[in-house]
Scaffold this motif. Structure first.
Motif, PDB file in Angstrom:
ATOM      1  N   CYS A  25     103.662 -11.204 150.569  1.00 17.59           N
ATOM      2  CA  CYS A  25     104.038 -11.053 151.978  1.00 17.59           C
ATOM      3  C   CYS A  25     103.458 -12.194 152.814  1.00 17.59           C
ATOM      4  O   CYS A  25     104.138 -12.758 153.687  1.00 17.59           O
ATOM      5  N   PHE A  26     102.204 -12.538 152.543  1.00 21.08           N
ATOM      6  CA  PHE A  26     101.535 -13.619 153.269  1.00 21.08           C
ATOM      7  C   PHE A  26     102.255 -14.946 153.074  1.00 21.08           C
ATOM      8  O   PHE A  26     102.494 -15.699 154.026  1.00 21.08           O
ATOM      9  N   LEU A  27     102.649 -15.236 151.839  1.00 15.79           N
ATOM     10  CA  LEU A  27     103.247 -16.529 151.529  1.00 15.79           C
ATOM     11  C   LEU A  27     104.721 -16.626 151.945  1.00 15.79           C
ATOM     12  O   LEU A  27     105.215 -17.724 152.198  1.00 15.79           O
ATOM     13  N   SER A  28     105.405 -15.499 152.008  1.00 14.01           N
ATOM     14  CA  SER A  28     106.843 -15.533 152.293  1.00 14.01           C
ATOM     15  C   SER A  28     107.167 -15.324 153.771  1.00 14.01           C
ATOM     16  O   SER A  28     108.335 -15.445 154.166  1.00 14.01           O
ATOM     17  N   ALA A  29     106.158 -15.017 154.585  1.00 12.56           N
ATOM     18  CA  ALA A  29     106.414 -14.756 156.007  1.00 12.56           C
ATOM     19  C   ALA A  29     106.971 -15.992 156.700  1.00 12.56           C
ATOM     20  O   ALA A  29     106.576 -17.125 156.401  1.00 12.56           O
ATOM     21  N   ARG A  30     107.888 -15.776 157.626  1.00  9.30           N
ATOM     22  CA  ARG A  30     108.441 -16.877 158.414  1.00  9.30           C
ATOM     23  C   ARG A  30     107.535 -17.073 159.625  1.00  9.30           C
ATOM     24  O   ARG A  30     107.447 -16.215 160.511  1.00  9.30           O
ATOM     25  N   VAL A  31     106.835 -18.182 159.669  1.00  9.95           N
ATOM     26  CA  VAL A  31     105.875 -18.439 160.751  1.00  9.95           C
ATOM     27  C   VAL A  31     106.138 -19.829 161.338  1.00  9.95           C
ATOM     28  O   VAL A  31     106.663 -20.714 160.658  1.00  9.95           O
ATOM     29  N   ASP A  32     105.782 -19.989 162.605  1.00  9.51           N
ATOM     30  CA  ASP A  32     105.916 -21.280 163.262  1.00  9.51           C
ATOM     31  C   ASP A  32     104.545 -21.881 163.566  1.00  9.51           C
ATOM     32  O   ASP A  32     104.384 -22.654 164.499  1.00  9.51           O
ATOM     33  N   HIS A  33     103.556 -21.481 162.768  1.00 16.28           N
ATOM     34  CA  HIS A  33     102.190 -21.980 162.926  1.00 16.28           C
ATOM     35  C   HIS A  33     101.571 -22.121 161.544  1.00 16.28           C
ATOM     36  O   HIS A  33     102.232 -21.864 160.524  1.00 16.28           O
ATOM     37  N   LEU A  34     100.333 -22.537 161.473  1.00 14.27           N
ATOM     38  CA  LEU A  34      99.658 -22.615 160.178  1.00 14.27           C
ATOM     39  C   LEU A  34      99.571 -21.225 159.559  1.00 14.27           C
ATOM     40  O   LEU A  34      99.321 -20.230 160.250  1.00 14.27           O
ATOM     41  N   ARG A  35      99.767 -21.148 158.247  1.00 16.97           N
ATOM     42  CA  ARG A  35      99.716 -19.862 157.554  1.00 16.97           C
ATOM     43  C   ARG A  35      98.259 -19.434 157.423  1.00 16.97           C
ATOM     44  O   ARG A  35      97.437 -20.152 156.844  1.00 16.97           O
ATOM     45  N   CYS A  36      97.936 -18.243 157.956  1.00 11.43           N
ATOM     46  CA  CYS A  36      96.540 -17.805 158.070  1.00 11.43           C
ATOM     47  C   CYS A  36      96.362 -16.417 157.456  1.00 11.43           C
ATOM     48  O   CYS A  36      97.136 -15.496 157.748  1.00 11.43           O
ATOM     49  N   LEU A  37      95.337 -16.268 156.616  1.00 16.97           N
ATOM     50  CA  LEU A  37      95.039 -15.005 155.939  1.00 16.97           C
ATOM     51  C   LEU A  37      93.683 -14.497 156.405  1.00 16.97           C
ATOM     52  O   LEU A  37      92.680 -15.206 156.325  1.00 16.97           O
ATOM     53  N   ASN A  38      93.655 -13.259 156.888  1.00 18.70           N
ATOM     54  CA  ASN A  38      92.412 -12.606 157.295  1.00 18.70           C
ATOM     55  C   ASN A  38      91.947 -11.724 156.143  1.00 18.70           C
ATOM     56  O   ASN A  38      92.543 -10.693 155.851  1.00 18.70           O
ATOM     57  N   ILE A  39      90.879 -12.143 155.461  1.00 26.95           N
ATOM     58  CA  ILE A  39      90.385 -11.419 154.277  1.00 26.95           C
ATOM     59  C   ILE A  39      89.353 -10.400 154.734  1.00 26.95           C
ATOM     60  O   ILE A  39      88.266 -10.758 155.193  1.00 26.95           O
ATOM     61  N   GLU A  40      89.693  -9.111 154.600  1.00 25.75           N
ATOM     62  CA  GLU A  40      88.820  -8.044 155.070  1.00 25.75           C
ATOM     63  C   GLU A  40      88.213  -7.269 153.914  1.00 25.75           C
ATOM     64  O   GLU A  40      88.732  -7.261 152.797  1.00 25.75           O
ATOM     65  N   ARG A  45      80.009 -10.933 149.978  1.00 28.55           N
ATOM     66  CA  ARG A  45      80.546 -12.144 149.355  1.00 28.55           C
ATOM     67  C   ARG A  45      81.756 -11.892 148.463  1.00 28.55           C
ATOM     68  O   ARG A  45      82.357 -12.836 147.957  1.00 28.55           O
ATOM     69  N   ARG A  46      82.121 -10.652 148.270  1.00 29.19           N
ATOM     70  CA  ARG A  46      83.331 -10.361 147.497  1.00 29.19           C
ATOM     71  C   ARG A  46      84.549 -10.994 148.166  1.00 29.19           C
ATOM     72  O   ARG A  46      85.459 -11.484 147.500  1.00 29.19           O
ATOM     73  N   ARG A  47      84.569 -10.984 149.491  1.00 28.30           N
ATOM     74  CA  ARG A  47      85.685 -11.591 150.219  1.00 28.30           C
ATOM     75  C   ARG A  47      85.734 -13.099 149.969  1.00 28.30           C
ATOM     76  O   ARG A  47      86.814 -13.681 149.817  1.00 28.30           O
ATOM     77  N   THR A  48      84.562 -13.719 149.945  1.00 32.05           N
ATOM     78  CA  THR A  48      84.495 -15.156 149.683  1.00 32.05           C
ATOM     79  C   THR A  48      85.012 -15.460 148.278  1.00 32.05           C
ATOM     80  O   THR A  48      85.763 -16.419 148.067  1.00 32.05           O
ATOM     81  N   ALA A  49      84.593 -14.639 147.305  1.00 27.82           N
ATOM     82  CA  ALA A  49      85.052 -14.824 145.928  1.00 27.82           C
ATOM     83  C   ALA A  49      86.567 -14.705 145.839  1.00 27.82           C
ATOM     84  O   ALA A  49      87.229 -15.459 145.104  1.00 27.82           O
ATOM     85  N   PHE A 172      97.796 -12.664 158.516  1.00 29.41           N
ATOM     86  CA  PHE A 172      98.125 -11.505 157.680  1.00 29.41           C
ATOM     87  C   PHE A 172      96.816 -10.962 157.131  1.00 29.41           C
ATOM     88  O   PHE A 172      95.986 -11.718 156.622  1.00 29.41           O
ATOM     89  N   ARG A 173      96.619  -9.649 157.238  1.00 31.43           N
ATOM     90  CA  ARG A 173      95.373  -9.038 156.765  1.00 31.43           C
ATOM     91  C   ARG A 173      95.514  -8.544 155.333  1.00 31.43           C
ATOM     92  O   ARG A 173      96.532  -7.966 154.965  1.00 31.43           O
ATOM     93  N   ILE A 174      94.453  -8.741 154.558  1.00 32.40           N
ATOM     94  CA  ILE A 174      94.410  -8.213 153.195  1.00 32.40           C
ATOM     95  C   ILE A 174      93.043  -7.593 152.959  1.00 32.40           C
ATOM     96  O   ILE A 174      92.016  -8.136 153.385  1.00 32.40           O
ATOM     97  N   TRP A 175      93.021  -6.445 152.325  1.00 32.37           N
ATOM     98  CA  TRP A 175      91.786  -5.705 152.043  1.00 32.37           C
ATOM     99  C   TRP A 175      91.437  -5.912 150.573  1.00 32.37           C
ATOM    100  O   TRP A 175      92.251  -5.637 149.695  1.00 32.37           O
ATOM    101  N   VAL A 176      90.212  -6.368 150.291  1.00 34.90           N
ATOM    102  CA  VAL A 176      89.882  -6.739 148.913  1.00 34.90           C
ATOM    103  C   VAL A 176      88.761  -5.898 148.313  1.00 34.90           C
ATOM    104  O   VAL A 176      88.289  -6.191 147.222  1.00 34.90           O
ATOM    105  N   ASP A 177      88.327  -4.845 148.992  1.00 39.14           N
ATOM    106  CA  ASP A 177      87.345  -3.937 148.400  1.00 39.14           C
ATOM    107  C   ASP A 177      88.039  -2.969 147.451  1.00 39.14           C
ATOM    108  O   ASP A 177      89.232  -2.686 147.606  1.00 39.14           O
TER     109      ASP A 177
END
Length: 293
Positions: A25-40, A45-49, A172-177
């Motif tokens: 979903c993050f990669l296929s979204a139609r955006v007119d700005h830089l593609r940005c992912l909010n890792i929650e 440090r799991r988010r960093t990994a 686009f938000r993604i939850w990684v826990d």
């Protein structure tokens, strides 16, 4: 073909969940700005990994990282004028300006990922600068203006606090826990174990349920290896669980309540071990079998 989860694991992020759909979903979204992912998430440090593993999994050769640090306390400086001293040059470039500048330069010719970590430490003015950067692809500092290529640069944001509204609206938000409420089904066959391992696996699942965690298949394999080779007592089992399984609260694991849980399930584990031999099929061919200290 390897799953997306397996490819992430090859680059250091091991999880039960398959994050392929939200990434798609993050990669296929139609955006007119830089593609940005909010890792929650809540696991530090799991988010960093995840950010680093995702960049590598997507095939990005250039992964740039910046961690915001709290501003240092200014120290009093005593200046003694030296009238013979020549005028000083330009002040040093701020680290965030340096990494943003590098990201912009790389994106002009090659794909790149920019990870901005601990964003909650940055002053609010920095959030405003980032929002403008994501929106227009322009980064300003001093008299310099740099431009990022919209198609070549991915920006990953990590913050312990909610993002500034405008930043979130462009992310686009993604939850990684790990999702403990619905742990994946772990079967003997999935771990390369004989069918009679079923009761032992059920006992382990109940132990982990009481601990509030859901181990990955790799963590199960490592723990079961210890059960076959090293575990002789309840205390041994405790230490192996803490040693191999992420997100285990040590205080809870060592509590009297968990001791009663372990005592209840230990006979089932011991009965399984006494009736089987060490299952080598649980590990890939050529896996290091370890050594005795």
């Amino acid at each position: 073909m390897e799953s997306f989860r397996q490819r992430l694991a090859e680059h250091g992020f091991v999880a039960n969940e398959d994050h392929e759909y939200p990434v798609q979903c993050f990669l296929s979204a139609r955006v007119d700005h830089l593609r940005c992912l909010n890792i929650e998430g809540t696991q530090g440090r799991r988010r960093t990994a995840f950010g680093h593993a995702l960049g590598h999994t997507l095939g990005y050769e250039h992964i740039l990282y910046h961690e915001y640090m709290p501003p240092p306390s200014p120290e009093p400086v005593r200046i003694i004028p030296d009238w013979n001293e020549e005028a000083t040059g330009e002040p040093p470039i701020d680290p965030v300006d340096r990494v943003l500048g590098e990201a912009c330069a790389l994106s002009e010719g090659e794909p790149a990922v920019l990870i901005l970590d601990r964003l909650h430490r940055a002053p609010f003015a920095e959030h405003l600068r980032l929002a403008e950067f994501i929106q227009h692809g322009l980064w300003h500092y001093g008299d310099v203006t740099l431009k990022a290529h919209h198609r070549n640069l991915l920006v990953f944001l990590i913050s312990d606090e909610p993002l500034y509204h405008t930043l979130q609206q462009m992310s686009f938000r993604i939850w990684v826990d790990p999702e403990v409420d619905e742990p994946p089904e772990i079967t003997p066959a999935a771990l390369g174990l004989p069918p009679q391992a079923g009761p032992m696996l059920k006992a382990l699942k109940e132990i982990f349920s009481d601990l509030g965690t859901a181990p990955t298949p790799l963590e199960y394999r490592r723990l079961i290896h210890d059960i076959h080779v090293n575990v002789n007592t309840l205390e041994d089992l405790r230490l192996s669980i803490f040693g191999w399984v992420e997100h285990v609260d040590r205080k809870h694991l060592m509590s009297a309540l968990m001791r009663r849980t372990l005592e209840r399930h230990m006979p089932v584990i011991e009965a399984y071990v006494s009736g089987t031999s060490h299952p080598t099929s649980a590990w890939p061919t050529g896996h290091d079998q370890g050594a005795t200290p």
